[in-house]
Scaffold this motif. Structure first.
Motif, PDB file in Angstrom:
ATOM      1  N   ARG A  13       0.961  -0.928  -0.013  1.00  9.28           N
ATOM      2  CA  ARG A  13       0.032   0.142  -0.050  1.00  9.28           C
ATOM      3  C   ARG A  13       0.569   1.144  -0.090  1.00  9.28           C
ATOM      4  O   ARG A  13       1.753   2.049   1.281  1.00  9.28           O
ATOM      5  CB  ARG A  13      -0.886   0.079   0.898  1.00  9.28           C
ATOM      6  CG  ARG A  13      -1.627   0.927   1.271  1.00  9.28           C
ATOM      7  CD  ARG A  13      -2.512   0.707   2.839  1.00  9.28           C
ATOM      8  NE  ARG A  13      -3.514   2.085   2.250  1.00  9.28           N
ATOM      9  CZ  ARG A  13      -4.239   2.564   3.984  1.00  9.28           C
ATOM     10  NH1 ARG A  13      -4.142   2.171   4.978  1.00  9.28           N
ATOM     11  NH2 ARG A  13      -5.125   4.041   3.782  1.00  9.28           N
ATOM     12  N   ALA A  14       0.324   2.034  -1.267  1.00  8.45           N
ATOM     13  CA  ALA A  14       1.197   3.351  -0.750  1.00  8.45           C
ATOM     14  C   ALA A  14       1.394   4.291   0.462  1.00  8.45           C
ATOM     15  O   ALA A  14      -0.183   4.458   0.781  1.00  8.45           O
ATOM     16  CB  ALA A  14       1.202   4.327  -2.182  1.00  8.45           C
ATOM     17  N   GLY A  15       1.906   4.417   1.065  1.00  2.00           N
ATOM     18  CA  GLY A  15       1.744   5.551   2.428  1.00  2.00           C
ATOM     19  C   GLY A  15       1.512   4.619   3.573  1.00  2.00           C
ATOM     20  O   GLY A  15       0.304   5.007   4.330  1.00  2.00           O
ATOM     21  N   SER A  16       1.596   3.261   3.088  1.00  5.65           N
ATOM     22  CA  SER A  16       1.697   2.422   4.769  1.00  5.65           C
ATOM     23  C   SER A  16       2.438   2.728   6.114  1.00  5.65           C
ATOM     24  O   SER A  16       3.596   3.694   5.348  1.00  5.65           O
ATOM     25  CB  SER A  16       1.487   1.444   4.048  1.00  5.65           C
ATOM     26  OG  SER A  16       2.319   0.370   4.936  1.00  5.65           O
ATOM     27  N   THR A  17       1.618   2.450   6.706  1.00  4.78           N
ATOM     28  CA  THR A  17       2.011   3.076   8.239  1.00  4.78           C
ATOM     29  C   THR A  17       3.001   2.053   8.577  1.00  4.78           C
ATOM     30  O   THR A  17       4.209   2.075   9.203  1.00  4.78           O
ATOM     31  CB  THR A  17       1.460   2.856   9.584  1.00  4.78           C
ATOM     32  OG1 THR A  17       0.396   1.929   9.674  1.00  4.78           O
ATOM     33  CG2 THR A  17       0.152   3.988   9.637  1.00  4.78           C
ATOM     34  N   GLU A  19       5.013   1.126   6.436  1.00  6.02           N
ATOM     35  CA  GLU A  19       6.210   1.948   5.576  1.00  6.02           C
ATOM     36  C   GLU A  19       6.880   2.847   6.474  1.00  6.02           C
ATOM     37  O   GLU A  19       8.202   2.743   7.135  1.00  6.02           O
ATOM     38  CB  GLU A  19       5.971   2.427   3.878  1.00  6.02           C
ATOM     39  CG  GLU A  19       6.991   2.189   3.936  1.00  6.02           C
ATOM     40  CD  GLU A  19       7.660   2.900   1.950  1.00  6.02           C
ATOM     41  OE1 GLU A  19       7.343   3.752   1.502  1.00  6.02           O
ATOM     42  OE2 GLU A  19       6.000   2.937   1.179  1.00  6.02           O
ATOM     43  N   ALA A  20       6.476   3.731   7.347  1.00 12.41           N
ATOM     44  CA  ALA A  20       6.431   4.369   7.150  1.00 12.41           C
ATOM     45  C   ALA A  20       7.156   4.599   9.092  1.00 12.41           C
ATOM     46  O   ALA A  20       7.940   5.194   8.987  1.00 12.41           O
ATOM     47  CB  ALA A  20       4.922   5.751   7.810  1.00 12.41           C
ATOM     48  N   ARG A 150      -2.593   7.109  12.005  1.00 12.95           N
ATOM     49  CA  ARG A 150      -2.093   7.301  10.589  1.00 12.95           C
ATOM     50  C   ARG A 150      -2.346   8.818  10.723  1.00 12.95           C
ATOM     51  O   ARG A 150      -1.766   9.253   9.704  1.00 12.95           O
ATOM     52  CB  ARG A 150      -3.090   6.825   9.690  1.00 12.95           C
ATOM     53  CG  ARG A 150      -2.599   7.612   7.623  1.00 12.95           C
ATOM     54  CD  ARG A 150      -3.604   7.300   6.699  1.00 12.95           C
ATOM     55  NE  ARG A 150      -3.591   6.005   7.130  1.00 12.95           N
ATOM     56  CZ  ARG A 150      -2.617   5.197   5.977  1.00 12.95           C
ATOM     57  NH1 ARG A 150      -1.555   5.729   5.878  1.00 12.95           N
ATOM     58  NH2 ARG A 150      -2.402   3.748   6.423  1.00 12.95           N
ATOM     59  N   LEU A 153       1.458  10.693  11.678  1.00 12.06           N
ATOM     60  CA  LEU A 153       2.225  10.282  10.112  1.00 12.06           C
ATOM     61  C   LEU A 153       2.896  12.530  10.467  1.00 12.06           C
ATOM     62  O   LEU A 153       1.313  12.371  10.073  1.00 12.06           O
ATOM     63  CB  LEU A 153       1.997   9.865   9.884  1.00 12.06           C
ATOM     64  CG  LEU A 153       2.277   8.896   8.120  1.00 12.06           C
ATOM     65  CD1 LEU A 153       3.933   8.189   8.909  1.00 12.06           C
ATOM     66  CD2 LEU A 153       1.858   7.929   7.255  1.00 12.06           C
ATOM     67  N   GLU A 155       3.923  15.186   7.717  1.00  9.83           N
ATOM     68  CA  GLU A 155       3.899  15.567   6.436  1.00  9.83           C
ATOM     69  C   GLU A 155       5.541  15.017   5.238  1.00  9.83           C
ATOM     70  O   GLU A 155       5.240  14.041   4.877  1.00  9.83           O
ATOM     71  CB  GLU A 155       3.931  16.792   5.959  1.00  9.83           C
ATOM     72  CG  GLU A 155       2.522  17.262   6.125  1.00  9.83           C
ATOM     73  CD  GLU A 155       2.672  18.801   5.950  1.00  9.83           C
ATOM     74  OE1 GLU A 155       3.498  18.783   5.008  1.00  9.83           O
ATOM     75  OE2 GLU A 155       1.162  19.494   6.409  1.00  9.83           O
ATOM     76  N   GLY A 157       6.158  11.864   6.205  1.00  5.90           N
ATOM     77  CA  GLY A 157       5.767  10.219   6.342  1.00  5.90           C
ATOM     78  C   GLY A 157       6.772   9.909   7.375  1.00  5.90           C
ATOM     79  O   GLY A 157       7.421   8.612   7.252  1.00  5.90           O
TER      80      GLY A 157
END
Length: 183
Positions: A13-17, A19-20, A150, A153, A155, A157
């Motif tokens: 998923r784009a913008g996944s927590t 990955e963050a 989310r 998070l 800006e 990322g």
């Protein structure tokens, strides 16, 4: 000594927590820890034992090289339908035949939000089972839950709450301490 930690996100998923969280781990890493983010999850072919031979698919070869060149692996994966995502299980299936992950120190972070009743426990139970088949050196003390949302998070990322950053730092400290030779 510098330790190389491979960061593997189990989410496409784009913008996944997830990955963050791993990007935050990289951000808090001390100078003696080099983090490398594995970004080829979506490029891996479906696992087929008939294809597990040289020449390997380039994405599989890149995965195995990244694992082999690392001192440890840190995973952050979500839970889907009561287990780890199928794409991430596929990645783990590709690690078995190569042996690069065999006895490699591995840990995982769970970032399921506070509202998740099990905190992704089913995903991590399935992850633990597969990692057992891979015969990894599971660093239990570095396998932690750091609940995030989310809305926390930034800006850029990353997570910037001091308590969360301290927990991410503690994971790296625990993992690198495990890598150090006994006195």
């Amino acid at each position: 000594m510098t330790y190389r930690i491979l960061l593997v996100c189990g989410s496409l998923r784009a913008g996944s927590t997830n990955e963050a969280a791993l990007r935050t781990v990289a951000d808090v890493a001390p100078e003696d820890v080099e983090t490398v983010f594995y970004e080829g999850l979506g490029d891996l072919p479906h696992f087929n034992p008939d294809d597990d031979h040289d020449p390997l698919h380039p994405a599989v070869a890149a995965l195995r090289t990244a694992i082999g060149e690392s001192d440890a692996v840190l995973i952050c994966t979500p839970e889907y339908a009561g287990a780890m995502p199928g794409s991430f299980k596929n990645l783990l299936d590709w690690t078995i035949g190569g042996g690069e992950i065999y006895e490699k120190p591995v840990a995982y972070i769970n970032v399921s939000g506070p509202a998740a009743p099990t905190g992704g426990a089913d995903a991590h139970d399935s992850l633990r089972k597969v990692l057992g088949y891979a015969s990894v050196d599971l660093v239990e003390a570095a396998c932690v839950r750091i609940p995030v949302t989310r809305k926390e998070l930034s800006e850029d990322g990353l997570f910037h709450a001091p308590s969360q950053r301290a927990q991410f730092t503690a994971v790296l400290t625990t993992l690198t301490t495990h890598l150090q030779p006994a006195p």
